[in-house]
Design an enzyme around this catalytic site. Structure first.
Site, PDB file in Angstrom:
ATOM      1  N   CYS A 125       0.831  -1.189   0.000  1.00 17.09           N
ATOM      2  CA  CYS A 125       0.000   0.000   0.000  1.00 17.09           C
ATOM      3  C   CYS A 125       0.871   1.246   0.000  1.00 17.09           C
ATOM      4  O   CYS A 125       2.079   1.188  -0.202  1.00 17.09           O
ATOM      5  CB  CYS A 125      -0.909  -0.005   1.226  1.00 17.09           C
ATOM      6  SG  CYS A 125      -1.742  -1.589   1.505  1.00 17.09           S
TER       7      CYS A 125
ATOM      8  N   VAL B  47      12.761 -10.180 -25.043  1.00 16.42           N
ATOM      9  CA  VAL B  47      13.048  -8.992 -25.847  1.00 16.42           C
ATOM     10  C   VAL B  47      13.617  -9.397 -27.205  1.00 16.42           C
ATOM     11  O   VAL B  47      14.243 -10.446 -27.345  1.00 16.42           O
ATOM     12  CB  VAL B  47      14.036  -8.046 -25.120  1.00 16.42           C
ATOM     13  CG1 VAL B  47      13.416  -7.521 -23.847  1.00 16.42           C
ATOM     14  CG2 VAL B  47      15.359  -8.741 -24.822  1.00 16.42           C
TER      15      VAL B  47
ATOM     16  N   ASP C 194      -3.272  -9.708   8.147  1.00 15.22           N
ATOM     17  CA  ASP C 194      -2.060  -9.654   8.970  1.00 15.22           C
ATOM     18  C   ASP C 194      -2.024  -8.371   9.792  1.00 15.22           C
ATOM     19  O   ASP C 194      -1.422  -8.335  10.869  1.00 15.22           O
ATOM     20  CB  ASP C 194      -0.802  -9.794   8.109  1.00 15.22           C
ATOM     21  CG  ASP C 194      -0.762  -8.850   6.920  1.00 15.22           C
ATOM     22  OD1 ASP C 194      -1.782  -8.203   6.623  1.00 15.22           O
ATOM     23  OD2 ASP C 194       0.291  -8.763   6.263  1.00 15.22           O
TER      24      ASP C 194
END
Length: 609
Positions: free
Chosen positions: A2, A287, A99
Site C-alpha cells: 500500500c 526482448v 495480517d
C-alpha cells in the site's frame, strides 16, 4: 502492499489543511487503488491507500486502532508469519483475517519494540502511541518497503514516497539540498538510507525503529541487524529454510504468480512455488535482441517443472514507448535504467495478477556478483604499502602475472569496492561537485579496515552488497511494480533465509564456479544439469545506442537546454560537458549520462525547475 502518509504535529500547532493532505496522499494512490481512508486526530493524521491482498473486506482497511485503542497504525507490506504469531500469542477476538489485525493485537501484548522483533515479512509501519503521544516508524529487515520522513519545528511527516514529504507545506518552502548526497546519487544512481538529497528529510534504515516525541531527540533503535558468522560453510540446510519461506509467501486472497528469468534465482523460487501451488503461472519478458533475451532459457525451465508460462515478447519500440511514462512513478531521483523493462513486465503481470514472487536478493546473499570474487582474490595487494604497490602492480601487469588496475588506482580496498559500484569515475564526480565528500554513513558502508582475515573479507563484501547495491535493486522493483498496484514478494529476503544465509560462507571462493554455488547445486533438485544456465543474466537494455539515437533529442533538451536543478551546488558546466563528450564518443559511460538525465526528468516532473 500500500501507500501511506502520516502527519504528527508538535505542541498545539495542529495538522495542515485537509485538502492539502488529501492531495499529498493521492500521490501514492497507484500503490493502493482499492481503498483510501484518512483518520484525523487533534495532533496527528493518518492516511492510507490500500492494495487489498489479505481479507478483501472493509475489515482489512486502515488506519486501525489496537484493541486497547492505545496504538493507531498504518502498515504497508506483508507479515508472513502472522498466522503462527496468532497461535503463539493466543490472539483471540480478531475482527478480520488480515495480517494487520494480528499486528495491532501484538502491539497491545508486546509493545512496539518487542512486536517488531517477532515479525517476519516486508513492511513499513507508522504507529502513534496515544498514551505517550509518541510516533514510531519502523522498516523491514532488508529495506524492501520504503519509508521516508521529514522533521521540522512543527512536526514530523512520514510517507511511502519521497515527494509526499518534500511537497508537504512544512518542508516545501525551506528545501535545502545536500551536496554530499547529490554526489552519491550521480555516482551510484540512488539515495542511500538514512539520507536523502534534502536536509531534514530522511529514510528509515532497514531493521530500524524510530521513536519521535516533541521536545526530545529522535530515538533510533535497530531491532534487526544483519550479522555474519565465519565458521560454518554452506550446506544443503538452506533448502528447507528457503522452501518454508516460499510457502509462507504464497498466502494470498488475490491471484498470485511468479517472475521467471533465464538465470538461477527466479527459476529456483518458481520451482519451489510450483511444488506448493500446482496451478502456478510464470511470467517472462522476452526482448527482440538475441544477446539480451532470456525467453528461450526461461521456456526450458518452465517446461521442466511443468509451470504454465506467459512469455511477453517486446521489441525495442515497446520499451522506448514507456520511458517517459515510467518516470512519472519515481517520486525520487533514481538512475537504474533496468527500471524500464521492470516497469513493462510489471504492467503486463498486473493484467491477471496482483502478487508476484521474484528472485531478488539471491546474488547478494549467495555471492552471485563476479566483482565480489575479483576483490576477494586481489585483496593481498592491499597489504602492501601504496607507494610500493603501484610500481609492483604495473610490473606484474606488464609481465602478464596478473591483470588488475584496482590496487594501482585505489589506496584502500574499500575505495576499490566503492569504485566498482559507481557508474561515474571519481574524478568526474569531483568535477561535478567541487570540494564535496560523500556522507559519513556512505563512507562507513565501504569501510573495510576491520576485514583483516579472509573470512572477514567475505563477510564484509556480502554485507556491503546487502546494505548497498541491493537497496538500489529494491527501490527499482518496488517503484516499478507499485506503479501498477502490483505486490512483489521476495522469498530470498525472508528473515529466516537471511539469518540462515549469513550464518554460512562458501566452502570455496576462488573461481567463477564458486559464485552462487549453493543455489546452483540446489537447482539440481528441480532441473536437469543440461538445462541450468550458469551465466549471469538480468534485465538489460542497449542504453548506449538509445542515448545516441532515440533519446538523444530529449537528453539534449532536458540536460543541456533546461535550467539544471541544484545548479547552486553543482558545477553545471562540468555536468553538461560530460554529456556533450558522451555524444562526441569521447567516453562511453551511458550509465553516468542516464543518472544525469534521470535527475533532470525527476526535477522537471516535480516542478522543481
Amino acid at each position: 502492499m500500500c501507500g501511506f502518509l502520516t502527519e504528527f504535529s508538535f505542541g498545539n500547532h495542529g495538522v495542515i489543511n485537509s485538502t492539502v493532505f488529501e492531495e499529498l496522499l493521492r500521490l501514492s494512490k497507484h500503490r493502493g487503488p482499492d481503498n483510501t481512508t484518512i483518520s484525523a486526530q487533534q495532533n496527528y493524521r493518518l492516511g492510507f491507500n490500500r492494495l487489498a491482498i489479505l481479507d478483501l473486506s472493509a475489515q482489512g482497511n486502515q488506519p486501525k486502532y489496537s484493541p486497547s485503542q492505545r496504538y493507531h497504525v498504518v502498515f504497508n507490506g506483508e507479515i508472513y508469519n502472522y498466522k503462527a504469531l496468532q497461535e503463539q500469542y493466543k490472539l483471540n477476538n480478531l475482527n478480520s483475517t488480515s495480517d494487520t489485525e494480528v499486528l495491532i493485537h501484538l502491539l497491545d501484548v508486546l509493545g512496539v519494540y518487542d512486536a517488531l522483533k517477532v515479525l517476519n515479512g516486508m513492511f513499513a509501519i507508522a504507529v502513534v502511541d496515544t498514551k505517550t503521544n509518541a510516533l514510531f516508524l519502523a522498516r523491514d529487515f532488508a529495506g524492501i518497503k520504503p519509508l521516508f520522513y521529514g522533521v521540522s519545528d512543527l512536526g514530523v511527516v512520514a510517507a511511502s514516497q519521497f515527494n509526499q514529504i518534500f511537497r508537504h507545506p512544512w518542508f516545501k518552502e525551506t528545501l535545502e539540498l545536500r551536496p554530499d548526497i547529490i554526489k552519491e546519487y550521480f555516482g551510484f544512481g540512488y539515495m542511500q538510507a538514512p539520507n536523502t538529497i534534502y536536509n531534514n528529510i530522511y529514510q528509515v534504515r532497514p531493521g530500524e525503529c524510530l521513536k519521535i516525541q516533541h521536545g526530545e531527540a529522535v530515538e533510533r533503535r535497530l531491532f534487526y541487524k544483519a550479522k555474519t558468522k565465519t565458521n560454518d560453510v554452506f550446506e544443503s540446510t538452506i533448502k528447507p529454510t528457503l522452501e518454508a519461506a516460499v510457502k509462507r509467501q504464497l498466502v494470498s486472497h488475490v491471484p498470485l504468480a511468479s517472475f521467471l528469468s533465464g538465470g538461477i534465482d527466479s527459476p529456483l523460487i518458481t520451482a519451489m512455488a510450483k511444488k506448493e501451488k500446482s496451478d502456478l503461472e510464470a511470467f517472462t519478458l522476452s526482448v527482440n535482441h538475441k544477446a539480451l533475451d532470456e525467453g528461450q532459457q526461461a521456456f526450458s525451465y518452465a517446461k521442466e517443472v511443468g509451470v504454465k508460462q506467459q512469455i511477453h515478447k517486446v521489441n525495442e519500440e515497446d520499451l522506448l514507448a514507456v520511458v517517459n511514462e515510467h518516470f512519472k512513478f519515481m517520486g525520487e531521483p533514481f538512475g537504474d535504467y533496468s527500471s524500464i523493462p521492470t516497469y513493462l513486465i510489471a504492467k503486463k503481470a498486473k493484467v491477471k495478477h496482483t502478487v508476484m514472487l521474484s528472485g531478488d536478493g539471491g546474488d547478494e546473499l549467495f555471492f552471485g556478483y563476479p566483482r565480489m570474487l575479483d576483490v576477494y582474490n586481489k585483496r593481498h595487494w592491499f597489504k602492501i604499502p601504496y607507494l610500493i604497490r603501484k610500481p609492483l602492480v604495473r610490473l606484474a601487469n606488464k609481465l602478464n602475472l596478473t591483470n588488475t588496475w584496482g590496487p594501482y588506482h585505489y589506496k584502500h580496498i574499500g575505495d576499490w569496492v566503492m569504485g566498482r559500484q559507481a557508474h561515474v569515475f571519481k574524478k568526474d564526480l569531483d568535477g561535478f561537485l567541487n570540494d564535496t565528500d560523500y556522507s559519513e554513513e556512505f563512507r562507513c558502508l565501504y569501510d573495510f579496515h576491520k576485514a583483516t582475515s579472509k573470512n572477514d573479507m567475505i563477510s564484509q563484501l556480502r554485507l556491503n552488497e546487502f546494505y548497498g547495491h541491493m537497496q538500489r535493486v529494491l527501490v527499482k522493483v518496488d517503484r516499478m511494480s507499485m506503479a501498477h498496484g502490483l505486490e512483489v514478494r521476495v522469498p530470498f529476503l525472508d528473515k529466516q533465509v537471511i539469518d540462515d544465509a549469513l550464518s554460512k560462507q562458501p566452502k570455496s571462493f576462488r573461481s567463477q564456479t564458486d559464485l552462487k554455488k549453493v543455489l546452483k547445486t540446489l537447482m539440481l533438485d528441480y532441473y536437469s544439469p543440461s538445462s541450468i544456465n550458469n551465466k549471469k543474466q538480468g534485465f538489460a537494455v542497449p542504453m548506449f545506442d538509445w542515448l545516441h539515437g532515440y533519446l538523444k533529442a530529449d537528453v539534449e533538451e532536458v540536460v543541456l537546454q533546461t535550467p539544471f536543478y541544484g545548479a547552486s551546488h553543482i558545477n553545471e558546466e562540468a555536468v553538461k560537458d560530460y554529456v556533450k563528450q558522451f555524444f562526441k564518443e569521447k567516453h562511453d559511460a551511458a550509465w553516468g549520462v542516464w543518472h544525469i538525465y534521470a535527475w533532470q526528468k525527476w526535477a522537471i516532473g516535480e516542478g522543481l525547475v
